[in-house]
Design a protein around this motif. Sequence first.
Motif, PDB file in Angstrom:
ATOM      1  N   ILE A  49       0.875  -1.006   0.138  1.00 29.03           N
ATOM      2  CA  ILE A  49       0.165  -0.128   0.030  1.00 29.03           C
ATOM      3  C   ILE A  49       0.866   1.287  -0.031  1.00 29.03           C
ATOM      4  O   ILE A  49       0.633   2.231  -0.877  1.00 29.03           O
ATOM      5  N   GLY A  50       1.874   1.314   0.683  1.00 29.71           N
ATOM      6  CA  GLY A  50       2.916   2.424   0.781  1.00 29.71           C
ATOM      7  C   GLY A  50       3.757   2.593  -0.314  1.00 29.71           C
ATOM      8  O   GLY A  50       3.604   3.770  -0.964  1.00 29.71           O
ATOM      9  N   GLU A  51       3.907   1.567  -0.975  1.00 31.12           N
ATOM     10  CA  GLU A  51       4.675   1.713  -2.067  1.00 31.12           C
ATOM     11  C   GLU A  51       3.840   2.143  -3.319  1.00 31.12           C
ATOM     12  O   GLU A  51       3.999   3.144  -4.209  1.00 31.12           O
ATOM     13  N   ALA A  52       2.418   1.812  -3.178  1.00 29.38           N
ATOM     14  CA  ALA A  52       1.573   2.213  -4.385  1.00 29.38           C
ATOM     15  C   ALA A  52       1.288   3.511  -4.348  1.00 29.38           C
ATOM     16  O   ALA A  52       1.257   4.149  -5.317  1.00 29.38           O
ATOM     17  N   PRO A 102      -5.590  11.095   2.378  1.00 35.59           N
ATOM     18  CA  PRO A 102      -5.319  11.549   3.676  1.00 35.59           C
ATOM     19  C   PRO A 102      -4.098  10.773   4.406  1.00 35.59           C
ATOM     20  O   PRO A 102      -4.060   9.792   4.104  1.00 35.59           O
ATOM     21  N   ASP A 103      -3.356  11.686   4.979  1.00 37.07           N
ATOM     22  CA  ASP A 103      -1.986  11.042   5.535  1.00 37.07           C
ATOM     23  C   ASP A 103      -1.185  10.252   4.637  1.00 37.07           C
ATOM     24  O   ASP A 103      -0.467   9.288   4.919  1.00 37.07           O
ATOM     25  N   ILE A 163       1.759   7.565   5.595  1.00 34.86           N
ATOM     26  CA  ILE A 163       1.452   5.894   5.120  1.00 34.86           C
ATOM     27  C   ILE A 163       2.777   5.486   4.382  1.00 34.86           C
ATOM     28  O   ILE A 163       3.383   4.506   4.693  1.00 34.86           O
ATOM     29  N   VAL A 164       3.325   6.477   3.449  1.00 32.07           N
ATOM     30  CA  VAL A 164       4.775   6.165   2.848  1.00 32.07           C
ATOM     31  C   VAL A 164       5.783   6.193   3.990  1.00 32.07           C
ATOM     32  O   VAL A 164       6.467   4.982   3.898  1.00 32.07           O
ATOM     33  N   ALA A 165       5.862   6.836   5.034  1.00 34.26           N
ATOM     34  CA  ALA A 165       6.842   6.864   6.050  1.00 34.26           C
ATOM     35  C   ALA A 165       6.688   5.504   6.944  1.00 34.26           C
ATOM     36  O   ALA A 165       7.699   4.702   7.281  1.00 34.26           O
ATOM     37  N   GLU A 225      -9.187   2.495   3.457  1.00 35.83           N
ATOM     38  CA  GLU A 225      -9.793   1.779   2.459  1.00 35.83           C
ATOM     39  C   GLU A 225     -11.040   2.372   1.936  1.00 35.83           C
ATOM     40  O   GLU A 225     -11.354   2.414   0.897  1.00 35.83           O
ATOM     41  N   GLU A 226     -12.051   2.769   3.023  1.00 36.81           N
ATOM     42  CA  GLU A 226     -13.396   3.414   2.393  1.00 36.81           C
ATOM     43  C   GLU A 226     -12.956   4.717   1.729  1.00 36.81           C
ATOM     44  O   GLU A 226     -13.727   4.699   0.413  1.00 36.81           O
ATOM     45  N   HIS A 227     -11.973   5.313   2.017  1.00 37.37           N
ATOM     46  CA  HIS A 227     -11.590   6.780   1.272  1.00 37.37           C
ATOM     47  C   HIS A 227     -10.994   6.412  -0.256  1.00 37.37           C
ATOM     48  O   HIS A 227     -11.490   7.016  -1.227  1.00 37.37           O
ATOM     49  N   LEU A 228     -10.318   5.326  -0.192  1.00 37.53           N
ATOM     50  CA  LEU A 228      -9.709   4.897  -1.678  1.00 37.53           C
ATOM     51  C   LEU A 228     -10.798   4.323  -2.167  1.00 37.53           C
ATOM     52  O   LEU A 228     -10.863   4.595  -3.537  1.00 37.53           O
ATOM     53  N   ARG A 229     -11.714   3.590  -1.856  1.00 31.65           N
ATOM     54  CA  ARG A 229     -12.718   3.065  -2.657  1.00 31.65           C
ATOM     55  C   ARG A 229     -13.604   4.391  -2.950  1.00 31.65           C
ATOM     56  O   ARG A 229     -14.184   4.297  -4.485  1.00 31.65           O
TER      57      ARG A 229
END
Length: 94
Positions: free
Chosen positions: A28-31, A47-48, A52-54, A83-87
């Motif tokens: 997820i972080g890499e994507a 958001p954030d 997330i990457v860190a 997950e909800e936000h990305l959906r």
Amino acid sequence: MPCNGKTFDDYLADAMLRSAVERQFEIIGEALNNLSKVDPELAALVPDLARIVAFRNILIHGYASVDDALVWQVLAEKRPRLEEHLRQLLAGLS
């Protein structure tokens, strides 16, 4: 707080589960890191994203010092909202 029928104690007791969860967070972080390079405007809607990457970087580079309680907290408390936000973002793209 249970997550997908598992408790924190289940998580601690299962090395394969811990590895799988960490790997999924790495993906997820890499994507999202790649998204920020390819489409910064879209990435800015996540958001954030920087956190997330860190978090991904900590998991990738800090195996000996991974805090299982922190990973569980992110899994149980932060992941559902992300997950909800990305959906919603994906639905808006189609």
